[in-house]
Design a protein around this motif. Structure first.
Motif, mmCIF file in Angstrom:
data_model
loop_
_atom_site.group_PDB
_atom_site.id
_atom_site.type_symbol
_atom_site.label_atom_id
_atom_site.label_comp_id
_atom_site.label_asym_id
_atom_site.label_seq_id
_atom_site.Cartn_x
_atom_site.Cartn_y
_atom_site.Cartn_z
ATOM 1 N N PRO A 31 -1.060 -2.034 -7.905
ATOM 2 C CA PRO A 31 -0.997 -2.842 -9.118
ATOM 3 C C PRO A 31 0.367 -2.743 -9.803
ATOM 4 C CG PRO A 31 -2.952 -1.436 -9.093
ATOM 5 C CD PRO A 31 -2.077 -0.981 -7.972
ATOM 6 N N PHE A 32 0.673 -3.777 -10.588
ATOM 7 C CA PHE A 32 1.886 -3.837 -11.418
ATOM 8 C C PHE A 32 3.173 -3.781 -10.602
ATOM 9 C CE2 PHE A 32 -1.242 -1.607 -14.244
ATOM 10 C CZ PHE A 32 -1.651 -2.773 -14.871
ATOM 11 N N ARG A 103 -8.839 -13.874 -5.466
ATOM 12 C CA ARG A 103 -8.997 -13.292 -4.131
ATOM 13 C C ARG A 103 -10.349 -13.678 -3.551
ATOM 14 N NH1 ARG A 103 -8.157 -6.984 -2.155
ATOM 15 N NH2 ARG A 103 -9.335 -7.193 -0.210
ATOM 16 N N CYS A 104 -10.309 -14.395 -2.437
ATOM 17 C CA CYS A 104 -11.517 -14.880 -1.777
ATOM 18 C C CYS A 104 -11.553 -14.430 -0.323
ATOM 19 C CB CYS A 104 -11.605 -16.404 -1.878
ATOM 20 S SG CYS A 104 -11.801 -17.005 -3.563
ATOM 21 N N PHE A 105 -11.115 -13.218 -0.066
ATOM 22 C CA PHE A 105 -11.154 -12.670 1.296
ATOM 23 C C PHE A 105 -11.500 -11.185 1.240
ATOM 24 C CE2 PHE A 105 -6.835 -11.914 -0.187
ATOM 25 C CZ PHE A 105 -6.564 -10.622 0.236
ATOM 26 N N PRO A 108 -10.499 -4.333 3.782
ATOM 27 C CA PRO A 108 -10.578 -2.967 3.238
ATOM 28 C C PRO A 108 -9.214 -2.289 3.091
ATOM 29 C CG PRO A 108 -11.343 -3.031 5.523
ATOM 30 C CD PRO A 108 -11.177 -4.438 5.077
ATOM 31 N N ASN A 109 -8.197 -2.826 3.779
ATOM 32 C CA ASN A 109 -6.870 -2.212 3.710
ATOM 33 C C ASN A 109 -6.069 -2.634 2.483
ATOM 34 O OD1 ASN A 109 -7.192 -0.855 6.204
ATOM 35 N ND2 ASN A 109 -6.765 -2.776 7.284
ATOM 36 N N ILE A 110 -6.549 -3.653 1.770
ATOM 37 C CA ILE A 110 -5.863 -4.098 0.545
ATOM 38 C C ILE A 110 -6.753 -3.774 -0.645
ATOM 39 C CG2 ILE A 110 -4.892 -6.068 -0.702
ATOM 40 C CD1 ILE A 110 -4.338 -7.384 1.976
ATOM 41 N N ILE A 111 -6.280 -2.890 -1.482
ATOM 42 C CA ILE A 111 -7.100 -2.406 -2.589
ATOM 43 C C ILE A 111 -7.325 -3.501 -3.630
ATOM 44 C CG2 ILE A 111 -6.395 0.009 -2.323
ATOM 45 C CD1 ILE A 111 -4.485 -0.401 -4.694
#
Length: 363
Positions: A31-32, A103-105, A108-111
């Motif tokens: 984030p950020f 986010r519509c996917f 698990p690797n993208i927090i």
């Protein structure tokens, strides 16, 4: 005119921005990552300008452009200063329209800052924070206006009525754009700079397999926003980014065909943003330059002339106007004139999208 890309952290905003502008805004899996807003000037895809170029063979070609701003991710509590809240809200206030990335996917690797994938919840988090900020603006203004209204000031009374209308809709959890205003009320609303009055375009960021038809997440978004009169665009942002990296046009087309698309989704998005900003294009055509100029829908001929140079508007005499389709049909300005299809228009003429214009002026 600027369109701001907003959304929760890690939904693909900066990747989308890079894709649109070919600027390399920093994007990372935390984030950020974006703190200062990145600004890109993006060409508006328009097949008409390529056709005009092929017919006239000018020395240079200038397409229409739109500014896209990549704004830091928002989190719960932003209206109270959480995260980069105040900075985010100040940046978004300066834009003219909102491109809201959801986010519509699954990956698990993208927090995800909320830990689970739920685009409707994500949308509501941002809506809520923007509504709270607008409510804060309304309450502050009401404090000042009430005192003036008590003295019988007619302008203050009208302003108070408008503010109470805004307060009611915001407290019910709705955005200002859901209201209709008369001409006087609209002047007040414009002055207040309400964030939730800005037009919005929803971008559903999907995986490659969903790039053409979408998925269940997208269906839920469409259902959730159907009363907002807002456009929903499906975009596989990571895939679009890969396509944008390819320098060879034919390679790009093969990649697009593989996922079932005729053109990059980014091109559709830019055109949609242009429309969202209530913009349209007119052309000037000559051997020196073929150029697309941007004006508001409803602009008069003198206002269109003023986009080129303020002197053109001040000393406006007339505009010689032909439609793009007419020019293509006859092949040149001279033949359009011979056919009696060249219009001579005065100050009251309302510009149409695709007009080819030549201005006469005297300063």
């Amino acid at each position: 005119m600027k369109a701001g890309i907003v959304g929760l952290p890690n939904v693909g905003k900066s990747t989308l921005f890079n894709c649109l502008s070919n600027a390399k805004a920093q994007s990372a899996n935390f984030p950020f990552c974006t703190i200062e807003p990145n600004i890109g000037v993006v060409n508006v895809p328009d097949s008409r300008i390529a056709k005009l170029e092929s017919m006239v063979n000018p020395e240079r070609v200038m397409p229409a452009t739109v500014e896209i701003v990549d704004i830091a991710g928002l989190v719960k509590g932003a209206s109270k200063g959480e995260g980069l809240g105040n900075k985010f809200l100040a940046n978004i206030r300066e834009t003219d329209a909102i491109i809201h990335v959801l986010r519509c996917f699954d990956n698990p690797n993208i927090i995800h800052v909320e830990e689970t994938i739920d685009p409707i919840r994500d949308k509501e988090i941002i809506d809520f924070e923007l509504q709270l900020k607008d409510l804060e603006t309304v309450d502050k203004r009401l404090e000042k206006v009430k005192r003036a209204a008590k003295t019988g000031d007619k302008e203050a009374i009208l302003e108070q009525v408008t503010l109470m209308k805004l307060k009611e809709v915001l407290e019910s959890g709705n955005s200002v754009r859901s209201l209709e205003f008369n001409e006087k009320e609209q002047l007040f609303v414009d002055e207040f700079q309400m964030i939730t009055s800005k037009p919005v375009l929803y971008v559903c960021n999907v995986d490659e397999a969903s790039a053409k038809e979408g998925n269940e997440y997208v269906n839920k978004v469409r259902e959730a926003v159907k009363s907002e009169n807002a456009e929903v665009i499906i975009l596989a942002v990571a895939t679009e980014s890969d396509i944008a990296e390819l320098e060879d046009y034919d390679e790009q087309q093969i990649f697009l065909e593989d996922i079932g698309l005729e053109e990059p989704g980014a091109a559709r998005l830019i055109r949609a943003a242009y429309k969202l900003l209530n913009l349209q294009t007119y052309f000037t055509v000559g051997v020196k330059e073929v150029r697309a100029w941007t004006v508001f829908v409803g602009a008069t001929a003198p206002q269109a002339a003023g986009v080129i140079h303020t002197d053109f508007e001040k000393g406006f005499i007339r505009a010689e106007v032909m439609q793009y389709d007419t020019f293509v049909e006859f092949g040149s300005e001279a033949k359009v004139k011979e056919a009696g299809k060249l219009g001579v228009e005065g100050k009251e003429y309302i510009v149409k999208d695709g007009d080819i214009m030549h201005f006469r002026f005297n300063v």
